[in-house]
Design a protein around this motif. Structure first.
Motif, PDB file in Angstrom:
ATOM      1  N   GLU A 292       0.840  -1.208   0.000  1.00  0.00           N
ATOM      2  CA  GLU A 292       0.000   0.000   0.000  1.00  0.00           C
ATOM      3  C   GLU A 292       0.865   1.245   0.000  1.00  0.00           C
ATOM      4  O   GLU A 292       1.921   1.297   0.646  1.00  0.00           O
ATOM      5  CB  GLU A 292      -0.914   0.021   1.229  1.00  0.00           C
ATOM      6  N   THR A 293       0.390   2.279  -0.715  1.00  0.00           N
ATOM      7  CA  THR A 293       1.027   3.598  -0.734  1.00  0.00           C
ATOM      8  C   THR A 293      -0.059   4.654  -0.606  1.00  0.00           C
ATOM      9  O   THR A 293      -1.075   4.596  -1.313  1.00  0.00           O
ATOM     10  CB  THR A 293       1.814   3.830  -2.029  1.00  0.00           C
ATOM     11  N   GLN A 294       0.140   5.597   0.301  1.00  0.00           N
ATOM     12  CA  GLN A 294      -0.759   6.739   0.434  1.00  0.00           C
ATOM     13  C   GLN A 294       0.080   8.016   0.493  1.00  0.00           C
ATOM     14  O   GLN A 294       1.233   7.986   0.936  1.00  0.00           O
ATOM     15  CB  GLN A 294      -1.618   6.642   1.690  1.00  0.00           C
ATOM     16  N   SER A 295      -0.512   9.134   0.078  1.00  0.00           N
ATOM     17  CA  SER A 295       0.217  10.399   0.106  1.00  0.00           C
ATOM     18  C   SER A 295      -0.686  11.524   0.585  1.00  0.00           C
ATOM     19  O   SER A 295      -1.911  11.465   0.450  1.00  0.00           O
ATOM     20  CB  SER A 295       0.780  10.735  -1.278  1.00  0.00           C
ATOM     21  N   LYS A 296      -0.060  12.536   1.167  1.00  0.00           N
ATOM     22  CA  LYS A 296      -0.764  13.727   1.646  1.00  0.00           C
ATOM     23  C   LYS A 296       0.095  14.962   1.364  1.00  0.00           C
ATOM     24  O   LYS A 296       1.318  14.906   1.440  1.00  0.00           O
ATOM     25  CB  LYS A 296      -1.024  13.647   3.157  1.00  0.00           C
ATOM     26  N   GLU A 297      -0.579  16.062   1.072  1.00  0.00           N
ATOM     27  CA  GLU A 297       0.100  17.354   0.954  1.00  0.00           C
ATOM     28  C   GLU A 297      -0.156  18.145   2.230  1.00  0.00           C
ATOM     29  O   GLU A 297      -1.310  18.311   2.634  1.00  0.00           O
ATOM     30  CB  GLU A 297      -0.411  18.136  -0.255  1.00  0.00           C
ATOM     31  N   LEU A 298       0.909  18.601   2.874  1.00  0.00           N
ATOM     32  CA  LEU A 298       0.790  19.331   4.136  1.00  0.00           C
ATOM     33  C   LEU A 298       1.416  20.708   4.029  1.00  0.00           C
ATOM     34  O   LEU A 298       2.553  20.848   3.584  1.00  0.00           O
ATOM     35  CB  LEU A 298       1.475  18.554   5.268  1.00  0.00           C
ATOM     36  N   ARG A 299       0.673  21.708   4.485  1.00  0.00           N
ATOM     37  CA  ARG A 299       1.234  23.054   4.602  1.00  0.00           C
ATOM     38  C   ARG A 299       1.906  23.188   5.972  1.00  0.00           C
ATOM     39  O   ARG A 299       1.782  22.298   6.826  1.00  0.00           O
ATOM     40  CB  ARG A 299       0.134  24.092   4.403  1.00  0.00           C
ATOM     41  N   PRO A 300       2.655  24.280   6.213  1.00  0.00           N
ATOM     42  CA  PRO A 300       3.338  24.435   7.509  1.00  0.00           C
ATOM     43  C   PRO A 300       2.387  24.225   8.689  1.00  0.00           C
ATOM     44  O   PRO A 300       1.275  24.766   8.704  1.00  0.00           O
ATOM     45  CB  PRO A 300       3.864  25.870   7.450  1.00  0.00           C
ATOM     46  N   ASN A 301       2.820  23.396   9.641  1.00  0.00           N
ATOM     47  CA  ASN A 301       2.042  23.018  10.828  1.00  0.00           C
ATOM     48  C   ASN A 301       0.819  22.178  10.504  1.00  0.00           C
ATOM     49  O   ASN A 301       0.022  21.868  11.397  1.00  0.00           O
ATOM     50  CB  ASN A 301       1.616  24.249  11.633  1.00  0.00           C
ATOM     51  N   GLY A 302       0.670  21.793   9.259  1.00  0.00           N
ATOM     52  CA  GLY A 302      -0.442  20.926   8.889  1.00  0.00           C
ATOM     53  C   GLY A 302      -0.203  19.500   9.353  1.00  0.00           C
ATOM     54  O   GLY A 302       0.925  19.039   9.501  1.00  0.00           O
ATOM     55  N   GLY A 303      -1.291  18.777   9.600  1.00  0.00           N
ATOM     56  CA  GLY A 303      -1.196  17.399  10.043  1.00  0.00           C
ATOM     57  C   GLY A 303      -2.243  16.537   9.373  1.00  0.00           C
ATOM     58  O   GLY A 303      -3.260  17.034   8.874  1.00  0.00           O
TER      59      GLY A 303
END
Length: 326
Positions: A292-303
């Protein structure tokens, strides 16, 4: 780009989170290690600290328990041969009261350590809860979860070398929501002349009492040590990693499981950088197969929370997980 990881299991399963904590206790050889939260009582409510000598020569290890007000309440010593280990249990069977504070492990050589809390809730003993030691940092990150009447998150903060500090640190706790890192709450952490404090986040930032899930960032003007615990209404406790804000770009979980909603691994990631990052989580089976592979885009301090598997899976896989950021 750097990110921070918080480690706990779905439903905050104590046995599984304990396993992850113990597997990550490596490379912590230091001459002074801190447990920001410790308890000292009888055999049913206390802290056990395990120490190991990672040096090639004999070393003497001292374990001190210091109450929140700075009073030294107990000191024990153990001599360890190379690769030798020992267990130090705070308090004693005859104690009728419980003290709360922090513990310090000191040695002239290099040692590693881990601790376990033993607690009773509603008249029943809880499974042992594992926690790793820390060294000082001015900035810390963790994952916090608050559900009214069901779940709360507490943090403990202690001052390393408190007697040498010119003054108590000024600390601020900020809470951020979502992948965009929107600040939803902020409050001061006041030591009130103590050397250690332990508070629920809802005590420090009341505006999130109706619910919160996301990054919690502690910033101080001098080094502190910190720990985080999640408590359920049943009294069950689990540790969740509280780490210095420096983060890393490649992180491994040596043990992970992938299954349905009742048997799986949740990985919480935070962006500790000042720019946007992309986070990729990969799960590999024990034989090396990428499952499995998952991805997320996070901005500063994002979770974000990444749960392996799907609710429809009828079996679960065992392996390891890798987290990468770019």
């Amino acid at each position: 780009m750097k990110l921070c990881l918080e480690r706990t299991m779905v439903r905050y399963s104590l046995c599984c989170s304990l396993l992850l904590l113990f597997l990550t206790v490596s490379g912590l050889g230091q001459t002074e290690l801190y447990f920001a939260q410790a308890i000292r009582g009888n055999s049913l409510n206390t802290t056990e600290i395990f120490v190991q000598n990672s040096d090639s020569t004999e070393t003497d290890v001292t374990v001190r328990f210091i109450k929140s007000d700075g009073t030294l309440e107990e000191s024990q010593e153990v001599t360890l041969q190379p690769n030798g280990g020992g267990k130090v249990r705070l308090g004693g069977p005859q104690l009728n009261s419980l003290s709360v504070g922090y513990a310090v492990v000191s040695a002239p050589g290099n040692v590693v350590a881990t601790a376990f809390y033993f607690l009773q809730a509603n008249g029943e003993s809880l499974p042992p809860i594992g926690i790793l030691p820390e060294t000082g940092s001015a900035n810390w990150r963790t994952f916090a979860k608050i559900e009214p009447g069901a779940v709360n998150t507490g943090i403990a903060v202690a001052i390393p070398d408190a007697g040498l500090a010119p003054s108590a640190p000024n600390c601020q706790l900020n809470l951020y929501s979502g992948v965009n890192g929107t600040m939803v709450g902020s409050g001061p952490v006041d030591f009130c002349e103590n050397e250690q404090l332990a508070r629920f986040i809802t005590e420090l930032i009341p505006e999130v009492k109706d619910g919160f899930e996301g990054p919690a960032v502690l910033s101080c003007d001098q080094p502190v040590v910190a720990a985080a615990l999640i408590q359920e209404s049943s009294g069950s406790l689990s540790t969740v990693a509280m780490e210095p804000s420096s983060g890393a770009t490649e992180l491994y979980f040596a043990q992970a499981i992938r299954g349905n909603s009742l048997n799986t691994t949740e990985i919480f990631v935070q962006n500790s950088d000042s720019t946007r990052i992309d986070v990729v989580v990969r799960f590999f089976k024990s034989d090396g197969t990428l499952e499995e592979t998952q991805s997320k885009e996070l901005r500063p301090n994002g979770g974000a929370k990444i749960k392996l598997g799907t609710p429809q899976l009828n079996s679960f896989s065992v392996g390891y997980a890798v987290v990468l950021s770019t």
